[in-house]
Design an enzyme around this catalytic site. Structure first.
Site, mmCIF file in Angstrom:
data_model
loop_
_atom_site.group_PDB
_atom_site.id
_atom_site.type_symbol
_atom_site.label_atom_id
_atom_site.label_comp_id
_atom_site.label_asym_id
_atom_site.label_seq_id
_atom_site.Cartn_x
_atom_site.Cartn_y
_atom_site.Cartn_z
ATOM 1 N N ASP A 1 -32.216 -62.194 147.444
ATOM 2 C CA ASP A 1 -31.585 -63.285 146.648
ATOM 3 C C ASP A 1 -31.994 -63.036 145.269
ATOM 4 O O ASP A 1 -33.063 -62.455 144.807
ATOM 5 C CB ASP A 1 -32.094 -64.644 147.336
ATOM 6 N N THR B 1 -17.203 -66.301 154.132
ATOM 7 C CA THR B 1 -15.842 -66.595 154.425
ATOM 8 C C THR B 1 -14.970 -66.096 153.152
ATOM 9 O O THR B 1 -15.182 -66.910 151.999
ATOM 10 C CB THR B 1 -15.418 -68.232 154.645
ATOM 11 N N GLU C 1 -18.444 -65.878 160.133
ATOM 12 C CA GLU C 1 -19.553 -66.707 160.965
ATOM 13 C C GLU C 1 -18.927 -68.097 161.543
ATOM 14 O O GLU C 1 -18.042 -68.516 160.749
ATOM 15 C CB GLU C 1 -20.865 -67.228 160.055
ATOM 16 N N PHE C 2 -19.584 -68.636 162.505
ATOM 17 C CA PHE C 2 -19.033 -69.707 163.348
ATOM 18 C C PHE C 2 -20.186 -70.661 163.746
ATOM 19 O O PHE C 2 -20.253 -70.962 164.524
ATOM 20 C CB PHE C 2 -18.151 -69.524 164.338
ATOM 21 N N GLU D 1 -23.658 -76.546 161.220
ATOM 22 C CA GLU D 1 -24.916 -76.930 160.819
ATOM 23 C C GLU D 1 -25.547 -78.128 161.751
ATOM 24 O O GLU D 1 -25.096 -78.953 162.375
ATOM 25 C CB GLU D 1 -24.918 -77.513 159.264
ATOM 26 N N ASN E 1 -11.221 -72.885 161.434
ATOM 27 C CA ASN E 1 -11.564 -74.071 160.579
ATOM 28 C C ASN E 1 -10.471 -74.972 160.413
ATOM 29 O O ASN E 1 -10.679 -76.316 160.561
ATOM 30 C CB ASN E 1 -12.404 -73.783 159.504
ATOM 31 N N PHE F 1 -14.136 -82.548 168.941
ATOM 32 C CA PHE F 1 -13.455 -82.918 167.462
ATOM 33 C C PHE F 1 -12.580 -83.963 167.676
ATOM 34 O O PHE F 1 -11.743 -83.934 166.973
ATOM 35 C CB PHE F 1 -13.029 -81.672 166.758
ATOM 36 N N CYS G 1 -17.823 -76.166 155.013
ATOM 37 C CA CYS G 1 -16.556 -75.147 155.413
ATOM 38 C C CYS G 1 -15.306 -75.929 155.322
ATOM 39 O O CYS G 1 -14.281 -75.293 154.606
ATOM 40 C CB CYS G 1 -17.113 -74.693 157.069
#
Length: 442
Positions: free
Chosen positions: A30, A122, A151-152, A155, A211, A252, A263
């Site tokens: 980083d 993404t 990525e999927f 959080e 998404n 969902f 996202c």
């Protein structure tokens, strides 16, 4: 395998830690010295359950390290992952690829020997080909491949999602790149988790399509909830009834104040923009974006109505401000629309959130923070349950009501039943997609 992870944000840090737990040697890079210093001290700059323990375990095992030196990390790696931010670009809604392309240029200068450069961020369709062009232009004789590996991660459940995924998506152009990616994900392959290998463009599109579909599902049930209130139906029963259909599924389908986070808002806007650029408007996705914003404003109206049409001079306790439980992420959280509206309406707002205070104090000016819901509710005129943290799922409603000047409860996650709120002494109760009582004369 030796892996360099460029970027130690949510995706980069979780992925780097988990790859090291697979047995790979991982260097997370980083540009922020303060963040690298924290990580080298064993401190995790984000809140994700279990991440601190897993990080410490792999640092101790010598498989995981943190550095400011991108060139050194890249030079010794077999695969380099780009996991930098792609925020929504101001003005047009497109994903800002500045950090991705800057990383590609730095990586190009540092590669030694055959390397696979993997985009974990993404990114819109076509980005990986542009990354390849950037690297090739800088180093025409370099032997390398690019790959797309979206990525999927949810959080609050990211480690489990990484270790036990529904699927891993890998976009490649060559057999050599496919073999490297297979080696990286071999532990999952051996446990028979699905690995979908495809072309670059399809991998990029899979992420946005997934998404956008989930955001659509959330928005659909929220719109159905609004209709349920008008016709006297119960959205929880409706969700259960349709969710048992295997073609639909029950995930969902929980009505709430609208989606937020890092996202869904960003990716739906980016997908809409991609469609516009290619002359094919994503009409469903564009509508989802509009309806989601309307849902947040509907929540404000609910609270206002419950308080007699105005919150001016009233004290309101807000329970939960992160966009979902088990995270400290405030990005595009419904609270960022709802709470400022209450403050702007003249309310004194007290906030309780197990992890949201660090970011929330700056993002929600004019609010007062409390340690627990009962303190926040002292002499309050209303309690608004906005994020379904476990701490708020089993409240003593009677105790809560007794502390309030005017016991009113806006349950915007449908955790409690109206009959239980009434029995506990609340004079008004409202939720989403179900009949409340009190303020509306019901």
């Amino acid at each position: 395998m030796k892996i360099a992870m460029i970027g130690t944000g949510y995706v980069g840090l979780v992925s780097g830690v988990c790859f090291s737990d697979f047995g790979h040697e991982v260097i997370c890079v980083d540009k922020d010295p303060a963040k690298i210093d924290m990580l080298n001290k064993g401190e995790v700059p984000i809140y994700e359950p279990g991440l601190d323990e897993l990080m410490a375990k792999n640092v101790a095992a010598g498989r995981l390290s943190f550095s400011l030196d991108l060139a050194e990390a890249v030079a010794q790696s077999d695969a380099v992952f780009i996991a930098v931010g792609t925020p929504t670009r101001r003005g047009d809604g497109h994903a800002d690829l500045t950090y991705v392309f800057a990383a590609a240029e730095e990586i190009a200068a540092a590669i030694e020997g055959y390397t696979v450069v993997v985009t974990k961020s993404t990114v819109p369709v076509g980005t990986n080909r542009r990354v390849k062009q950037i690297i090739h232009k800088a180093r025409p004789d370099l032997e390398f491949d690019v790959a797309s590996n979206p990525e999927f991660l949810r959080e609050g459940a990211a480690i489990d999602d990484f270790m036990r995924p529904d699927r891993v998506v890998v976009g490649v152009q060559t057999d050599a790149a496919s073999e490297v990616m297979a080696d990286i994900y071999r532990p999952l392959f051996l446990r028979e988790f699905p690995i979908v290998t495809t072309d670059l463009e399809s991998a990029e599109m899979i992420k946005y399509a997934a998404n956008a579909f989930l955001a659509t599902k959330i928005t659909f049930v929220n719109e159905i909830a609004a209709l349920c209130e008008r016709v006297g139906a119960d959205v929880k029963q409706v969700s259960k009834g349709i969710g048992l259909d295997g073609r639909i599924g029950n995930k969902f389908l929980h009505a709430g104040p609208g989606y937020g986070g890092s996202c869904f808002p960003k990716d739906t806007k980016a997908l809409a923009r991609i469609g516009q650029e290619h002359g094919l408007p994503m009409q469903i996705t564009e509508t989802v974006i509009t309806v989601n914003e309307e849902m947040k404003r509907r929540m404000i109206d609910k609270i206002m109505d419950m308080c007699g049409g105005s919150v001016n001079g009233k004290t309101i306790a807000v329970l939960g401000v992160t966009f979902k439980p088990n995270t400290d992420d405030m990005r595009d959280a419904p609270s960022l629309t709802i709470v400022p509206a209450l403050v702007g309406g003249g309310a004194k707002v007290r906030v309780v959130d197990p992890q949201g205070r660090h970011e929330g104090e700056a993002l929600l000016p004019g609010t007062h923070w409390a340690d627990d819901p009962y303190k926040a509710a002292q002499n309050a005129d209303a309690v608004v349950l906005l994020t379904e943290w476990n701490e708020f799922r089993a409240l003593d409603l009677k105790r809560l009501a007794k502390r309030m000047s005017a016991p009113r409860l806006a349950d915007l996650r449908n955790i409690y039943a109206a009959k239980d709120a009434k029995r506990a002494g609340f004079e008004a109760y409202t939720s989403i997609g179900r009949i409340g009582y009190g303020y509306d004369g019901a």
